[in-house]
Design an enzyme around this catalytic site. Structure first.
Site, PDB file in Angstrom:
ATOM      1  N   TYR A  36       0.821  -1.214   0.000  1.00  0.00           N
ATOM      2  CA  TYR A  36       0.000   0.000   0.000  1.00  0.00           C
ATOM      3  C   TYR A  36       0.848   1.254   0.000  1.00  0.00           C
ATOM      4  CZ  TYR A  36       0.757   1.175   4.948  1.00  0.00           C
ATOM      5  OH  TYR A  36       1.310   1.563   6.132  1.00  0.00           O
ATOM      6  N   HIS A  54      -1.018 -21.100   0.862  1.00  0.00           N
ATOM      7  CA  HIS A  54       0.118 -20.207   1.110  1.00  0.00           C
ATOM      8  C   HIS A  54       0.822 -19.867  -0.197  1.00  0.00           C
ATOM      9  CE1 HIS A  54      -0.357 -20.836   5.321  1.00  0.00           C
ATOM     10  NE2 HIS A  54       0.835 -20.413   5.653  1.00  0.00           N
ATOM     11  N   LYS A  79      -0.267 -16.551  16.283  1.00  0.00           N
ATOM     12  CA  LYS A  79      -0.745 -17.025  14.977  1.00  0.00           C
ATOM     13  C   LYS A  79      -1.551 -15.937  14.285  1.00  0.00           C
ATOM     14  CE  LYS A  79      -2.818 -21.182  13.084  1.00  0.00           C
ATOM     15  NZ  LYS A  79      -1.733 -21.393  12.105  1.00  0.00           N
TER      16      LYS A  79
HETATM   17  N1  PMP Z   1       4.355 -23.239  12.605  1.00  0.00           N
HETATM   18  C1  PMP Z   1       3.745 -22.480  11.681  1.00  0.00           C
HETATM   19  C2  PMP Z   1       4.444 -21.260  11.162  1.00  0.00           C
HETATM   20  C3  PMP Z   1       2.465 -22.829  11.210  1.00  0.00           C
HETATM   21  O1  PMP Z   1       1.841 -22.056  10.289  1.00  0.00           O
HETATM   22  C4  PMP Z   1       1.844 -24.011  11.697  1.00  0.00           C
HETATM   23  C5  PMP Z   1       0.519 -24.431  11.167  1.00  0.00           C
HETATM   24  N2  PMP Z   1      -0.507 -23.596  11.517  1.00  0.00           N
HETATM   25  C6  PMP Z   1       2.529 -24.758  12.668  1.00  0.00           C
HETATM   26  C7  PMP Z   1       3.774 -24.350  13.095  1.00  0.00           C
HETATM   27  C8  PMP Z   1       1.899 -25.996  13.281  1.00  0.00           C
HETATM   28  O2  PMP Z   1       0.860 -25.644  14.132  1.00  0.00           O
HETATM   29  P1  PMP Z   1      -0.388 -26.615  14.380  1.00  0.00           P
HETATM   30  O3  PMP Z   1       0.189 -27.901  14.746  1.00  0.00           O
HETATM   31  O4  PMP Z   1      -1.127 -25.959  15.483  1.00  0.00           O
HETATM   32  O5  PMP Z   1      -1.156 -26.708  13.093  1.00  0.00           O
END
Ligand code: PMP
Length: 281
Positions: free
Chosen positions: A33, A102, A147
């Site tokens: 942006y 992704h 997250k």
């Molecule tokens: N690290 C990252 C950067 C992630 O994106 C994920 C998946 N969401 C994980 C680890 C694993 O997390 P989870 O076991 O809770 O899916």
């Protein structure tokens, strides 16, 4: 009052302006942006802003099929519609809309342009008398244990992996230690059958699957050591696997084109993958 917003070719009243849930800007922060100041019919540094916008777009490997002139005209028209004499235009471009993934490798995407205006009169009056500031450590973005949807580095990493015929990118910290995958936690088994995964030191996401694997390991009398390990230890491991809710326990056969062990799925990875499904079923 800023009442109109430009979204992908049309001018909408604010309450009707929408972007799609699958917009990559929303899903991954996969967008760029610029903000341009506008006063008395003049845009401040418009060209420099557009130049930086183009540079940002280029760095992230996407494009906007609108000329500088067209962008200028859209901004100008929006200002007119919104009857603003002193304000800012926010020019936002997301990579586009597509089913969540992704990696954008091979995705056919049309970037989405959104332009929003803001009136600056109040801010101008308020900050004329000076503001206060605080100092903070620069932690942008150093909270991988949270997250968020701010996934742009992950998106770029996964895409690069895909382009190199790999399915996951494993991040290294600035000292050469493995942190985690772009969307997974990483595990290694050394030659003494010790299973390692990085400790929760704030540099990785505390994976839910990672946690469950502790249970799986216990059931199989496998000891886990939570400790960071280097890229070299990763290369020399007997087994490597990744874990996540979407990849479960997934063995890794090659890292940077080097074979892990004999290049085939190892015994511990197989057992833990099997137990992971068994404990829920
Ligand atoms: N690290 C990252 C950067 C992630 O994106 C994920 C998946 N969401 C994980 C680890 C694993 O997390 P989870 O076991 O809770 O899916």
């Amino acid at each position: 009052m800023s009442n109109f917003i430009y979204v992908d070719g049309q001018y909408y009243r604010k309450d009707n302006a929408r972007v799609f849930v699958n917009d990559r800007g929303y899903q991954f922060g996969d967008s760029v942006y610029e903000v341009v100041l506008f006063r008395n019919n003049i845009f401040y540094d418009f060209e420099d802003h557009i130049h930086r916008l183009r540079r940002s777009l280029k760095s992230l490997d996407f494009n906007l099929n609108k000329s500088d002139k067209v962008l200028f005209l859209i901004c100008k028209y929006l200002i007119k519609l919104n009857k603003i004499s002193f304000g800012s235009v926010y020019i936002q471009v997301s990579r586009g809309v597509f089913d969540r993934d992704h990696s954008f490798n091979k995705m056919k995407l049309s970037p989405v342009l959104v332009i929003i205006t803001k009136n600056n009169k109040t801010d101008f009056l308020r900050n004329a008398t000076g503001i206060n500031a605080i100092t903070l450590n620069d932690t942008r973005w150093k909270y991988p244990d949270i997250k968020t949807t701010q996934l742009l580095p992950n998106v770029l990493a996964k895409t690069e992996a895909n382009r190199k015929n790999a399915e996951e990118a494993i991040f290294l910290d600035d000292k050469g230690f493995v942190t985690e995958g772009s969307s997974s936690n990483v595990w290694i088994l050394d030659n003494n059958d010790n299973l390692f995964t990085r400790n929760l030191d704030g540099s990785i996401l505390p994976g839910i699957t990672r946690k469950t694997i502790f249970e799986c390991a216990k059931l199989n009398q496998i000891k886990i050591i939570e400790k960071k390990f280097t890229q070299k230890e990763l290369y020399n491991a007997k087994e490597v696997f990744i874990s996540s809710a979407s990849s479960f326990v997934t063995p890794v056969n090659r890292v940077d084109n080097k074979k892990i062990g004999n290049g085939e799925v190892g015994f511990f990875s197989k057992i833990l993958r099997k137990t992971y499904f068994e404990i829920f079923e």
